[in-house]
Design a protein around this motif. Sequence first.
Motif, PDB file in Angstrom:
ATOM      1  N   ARG A 265      25.480  25.429  25.461  1.00 62.73           N
ATOM      2  CA  ARG A 265      25.701  25.902  24.081  1.00 62.73           C
ATOM      3  C   ARG A 265      26.118  27.373  24.076  1.00 62.73           C
ATOM      4  O   ARG A 265      26.992  27.773  23.298  1.00 62.73           O
ATOM      5  CB  ARG A 265      24.432  25.696  23.254  1.00 62.73           C
ATOM      6  N   MET A 266      25.472  28.187  24.913  1.00 62.48           N
ATOM      7  CA  MET A 266      25.841  29.599  24.983  1.00 62.48           C
ATOM      8  C   MET A 266      27.316  29.767  25.333  1.00 62.48           C
ATOM      9  O   MET A 266      28.041  30.543  24.695  1.00 62.48           O
ATOM     10  CB  MET A 266      24.976  30.320  26.020  1.00 62.48           C
ATOM     11  N   LEU A 267      27.773  29.038  26.341  1.00 68.67           N
ATOM     12  CA  LEU A 267      29.149  29.176  26.829  1.00 68.67           C
ATOM     13  C   LEU A 267      30.176  28.558  25.894  1.00 68.67           C
ATOM     14  O   LEU A 267      31.160  29.206  25.508  1.00 68.67           O
ATOM     15  CB  LEU A 267      29.279  28.514  28.194  1.00 68.67           C
ATOM     16  N   PHE A 268      29.970  27.304  25.538  1.00 72.64           N
ATOM     17  CA  PHE A 268      31.033  26.525  24.921  1.00 72.64           C
ATOM     18  C   PHE A 268      30.935  26.415  23.403  1.00 72.64           C
ATOM     19  O   PHE A 268      31.890  25.958  22.762  1.00 72.64           O
ATOM     20  CB  PHE A 268      31.073  25.124  25.546  1.00 72.64           C
ATOM     21  N   VAL A 269      29.819  26.839  22.835  1.00 80.41           N
ATOM     22  CA  VAL A 269      29.685  26.819  21.373  1.00 80.41           C
ATOM     23  C   VAL A 269      29.636  28.232  20.809  1.00 80.41           C
ATOM     24  O   VAL A 269      30.297  28.547  19.819  1.00 80.41           O
ATOM     25  CB  VAL A 269      28.425  26.030  20.948  1.00 80.41           C
TER      26      VAL A 269
ATOM     27  N   PRO B 235      39.443  29.338  28.974  1.00 77.71           N
ATOM     28  CA  PRO B 235      39.728  29.427  30.406  1.00 77.71           C
ATOM     29  C   PRO B 235      40.498  30.699  30.742  1.00 77.71           C
ATOM     30  O   PRO B 235      41.443  31.075  30.050  1.00 77.71           O
ATOM     31  CB  PRO B 235      40.575  28.176  30.661  1.00 77.71           C
ATOM     32  N   GLY B 236      40.053  31.364  31.802  1.00 76.41           N
ATOM     33  CA  GLY B 236      40.644  32.626  32.210  1.00 76.41           C
ATOM     34  C   GLY B 236      39.877  33.843  31.751  1.00 76.41           C
ATOM     35  O   GLY B 236      40.051  34.940  32.300  1.00 76.41           O
ATOM     36  N   ASP B 237      39.029  33.690  30.735  1.00 78.07           N
ATOM     37  CA  ASP B 237      38.205  34.805  30.269  1.00 78.07           C
ATOM     38  C   ASP B 237      37.120  35.118  31.306  1.00 78.07           C
ATOM     39  O   ASP B 237      36.755  34.277  32.134  1.00 78.07           O
ATOM     40  CB  ASP B 237      37.543  34.474  28.930  1.00 78.07           C
TER      41      ASP B 237
ATOM     42  N   ALA C 223      34.845  25.085  34.204  1.00 78.71           N
ATOM     43  CA  ALA C 223      35.691  25.123  33.012  1.00 78.71           C
ATOM     44  C   ALA C 223      36.816  26.148  33.120  1.00 78.71           C
ATOM     45  O   ALA C 223      37.546  26.366  32.153  1.00 78.71           O
ATOM     46  CB  ALA C 223      34.834  25.426  31.785  1.00 78.71           C
ATOM     47  N   GLY C 224      36.971  26.789  34.269  1.00 73.58           N
ATOM     48  CA  GLY C 224      38.059  27.730  34.456  1.00 73.58           C
ATOM     49  C   GLY C 224      37.783  29.126  33.954  1.00 73.58           C
ATOM     50  O   GLY C 224      38.723  29.913  33.744  1.00 73.58           O
ATOM     51  N   LEU C 225      36.517  29.486  33.801  1.00 77.09           N
ATOM     52  CA  LEU C 225      36.140  30.840  33.412  1.00 77.09           C
ATOM     53  C   LEU C 225      35.881  31.686  34.650  1.00 77.09           C
ATOM     54  O   LEU C 225      35.460  31.170  35.688  1.00 77.09           O
ATOM     55  CB  LEU C 225      34.886  30.810  32.536  1.00 77.09           C
ATOM     56  N   ARG C 226      36.139  32.987  34.542  1.00 81.95           N
ATOM     57  CA  ARG C 226      35.792  33.907  35.622  1.00 81.95           C
ATOM     58  C   ARG C 226      34.351  34.348  35.382  1.00 81.95           C
ATOM     59  O   ARG C 226      34.052  35.024  34.413  1.00 81.95           O
ATOM     60  CB  ARG C 226      36.728  35.121  35.626  1.00 81.95           C
ATOM     61  N   MET C 227      33.457  33.967  36.280  1.00 84.01           N
ATOM     62  CA  MET C 227      32.041  34.210  36.096  1.00 84.01           C
ATOM     63  C   MET C 227      31.574  35.340  37.001  1.00 84.01           C
ATOM     64  O   MET C 227      31.735  35.285  38.225  1.00 84.01           O
ATOM     65  CB  MET C 227      31.233  32.931  36.387  1.00 84.01           C
ATOM     66  N   TRP C 228      30.995  36.369  36.407  1.00 79.39           N
ATOM     67  CA  TRP C 228      30.374  37.466  37.139  1.00 79.39           C
ATOM     68  C   TRP C 228      28.868  37.413  36.885  1.00 79.39           C
ATOM     69  O   TRP C 228      28.420  37.020  35.803  1.00 79.39           O
ATOM     70  CB  TRP C 228      30.908  38.816  36.672  1.00 79.39           C
ATOM     71  N   VAL C 229      28.076  37.814  37.872  1.00 80.81           N
ATOM     72  CA  VAL C 229      26.628  37.818  37.725  1.00 80.81           C
ATOM     73  C   VAL C 229      26.068  39.164  38.162  1.00 80.81           C
ATOM     74  O   VAL C 229      26.711  39.904  38.917  1.00 80.81           O
ATOM     75  CB  VAL C 229      25.952  36.701  38.558  1.00 80.81           C
ATOM     76  N   THR C 230      24.873  39.470  37.670  1.00 81.62           N
ATOM     77  CA  THR C 230      24.120  40.619  38.166  1.00 81.62           C
ATOM     78  C   THR C 230      22.784  40.134  38.710  1.00 81.62           C
ATOM     79  O   THR C 230      22.256  39.106  38.285  1.00 81.62           O
ATOM     80  CB  THR C 230      23.849  41.661  37.070  1.00 81.62           C
ATOM     81  N   SER C 231      22.257  40.896  39.653  1.00 83.45           N
ATOM     82  CA  SER C 231      20.950  40.554  40.211  1.00 83.45           C
ATOM     83  C   SER C 231      20.356  41.775  40.887  1.00 83.45           C
ATOM     84  O   SER C 231      21.077  42.603  41.445  1.00 83.45           O
ATOM     85  CB  SER C 231      21.064  39.409  41.214  1.00 83.45           C
ATOM     86  N   ARG C 232      19.022  41.879  40.849  1.00 87.61           N
ATOM     87  CA  ARG C 232      18.326  42.911  41.610  1.00 87.61           C
ATOM     88  C   ARG C 232      18.257  42.550  43.083  1.00 87.61           C
ATOM     89  O   ARG C 232      17.979  43.393  43.927  1.00 87.61           O
ATOM     90  CB  ARG C 232      16.898  43.092  41.068  1.00 87.61           C
ATOM     91  N   ASP C 233      18.509  41.276  43.391  1.00 89.74           N
ATOM     92  CA  ASP C 233      18.388  40.754  44.750  1.00 89.74           C
ATOM     93  C   ASP C 233      19.776  40.385  45.263  1.00 89.74           C
ATOM     94  O   ASP C 233      20.430  39.471  44.743  1.00 89.74           O
ATOM     95  CB  ASP C 233      17.473  39.521  44.730  1.00 89.74           C
ATOM     96  N   GLU C 234      20.240  41.093  46.287  1.00 93.52           N
ATOM     97  CA  GLU C 234      21.590  40.856  46.809  1.00 93.52           C
ATOM     98  C   GLU C 234      21.763  39.423  47.292  1.00 93.52           C
ATOM     99  O   GLU C 234      22.827  38.814  47.104  1.00 93.52           O
ATOM    100  CB  GLU C 234      21.874  41.832  47.953  1.00 93.52           C
TER     101      GLU C 234
ATOM    102  N   ASP D 196      34.705  39.596  28.546  1.00 92.07           N
ATOM    103  CA  ASP D 196      34.932  39.003  27.220  1.00 92.07           C
ATOM    104  C   ASP D 196      33.637  38.552  26.567  1.00 92.07           C
ATOM    105  O   ASP D 196      33.534  38.520  25.339  1.00 92.07           O
ATOM    106  CB  ASP D 196      35.881  37.812  27.354  1.00 92.07           C
ATOM    107  N   ALA D 197      32.646  38.200  27.374  1.00 85.63           N
ATOM    108  CA  ALA D 197      31.367  37.748  26.833  1.00 85.63           C
ATOM    109  C   ALA D 197      30.264  38.021  27.848  1.00 85.63           C
ATOM    110  O   ALA D 197      30.512  38.066  29.061  1.00 85.63           O
ATOM    111  CB  ALA D 197      31.403  36.258  26.496  1.00 85.63           C
TER     112      ALA D 197
END
Length: 323
Positions: free
Chosen positions: A145-149, A155-157, A179-190, A216-217
């Motif tokens: 729901r967070m992503l697609f609603v 796609p591409g964002d 779904a073709g999104l560019r996904m970045w993540v953060t973490s305290r643990d490499e 974008d989001a």
Amino acid sequence: MLAAYAARLNPSDPLAALEVGDIDPPKAPDGWVRVSVRAAALNHHDVWSLRGVGLPEDRLPMILGCDATGITDDGHAVVVHSVIASPGWVGDETFDPKRSLLSERYPGTLAEQVWVPAANLLALPEGMPVDHAACMPTSWLTAYRMLFVQAGVRPGDTVLVQGAGGGVATAAVQLGAAAGLRMWVTSRDEARGERAVELGADAAYGSGERLPARVDAVLETVGAATWSHSIKSLRPGGTVVIAGATSGDAPDHAELTRIFFQQMRIQGSTMGTRRELEQLLAFVRSRQIEPVIDSVRPLDQARDAFAAMIDGDVFGKLVLTAG
């Protein structure tokens, strides 16, 4: 029947509030359907319940758990949708002010059997393992729901997920990548960041690290600890979707000036609808996505699973099997 339940409430030591053992089956409302549970998954909601958040003492003992797949008395394999709308409610059940989740007002799924309204049952997709399906109704549905609603991305964002490793975060990475999104993540643990990249994230960064470009989001479930970073990482006109605040809901700086000046959208999101769960199951099956499962244990080892979740020593979902 065997169940994992809150026998008492303990804000400082939730594991002390947990009991795993025999409990009398609950009396179900008229017309509800019995499901013999085959697999159920843990969520942070269960730990909050043990702490007394959203679960008053007068409802104890309360069987915990929101997620499950199982078999009805007439032999149908089903997935349980855990958002219980109030009688007569029409429309998006997440907007029902009297809605509840299983384990809040009605006994939950960490048991050999659970009772739910017939409308809350969906057919288990053909070929989908029960432990995979058991992961879907809470964290995966929340991520869907967070992503697609709510996020308004295409796609591409680029989407930033704060806090790699949790159930919602890993689900978001896998769904977004498919779904073709560019996904970045953060973490305290490499190491957790590296595992997220293995799942499909395009890049992983340290918590609070400046990103090479604005996104974008942002999918935000951490709260106070990451809020300023989320806002500073967002492009003008972008959207922060918030579905939790595990580090607290009072950030040191609300970033209001940046939000209004750059016309950002702050969008709340809670769980998902039965229709969205149906769409999620179809999407996961069609894209052959396998949810990340940290471990699968029998129900009588629920205490060990809760201890792992409370300690934070988890990557992906914790699943319990019954029957």
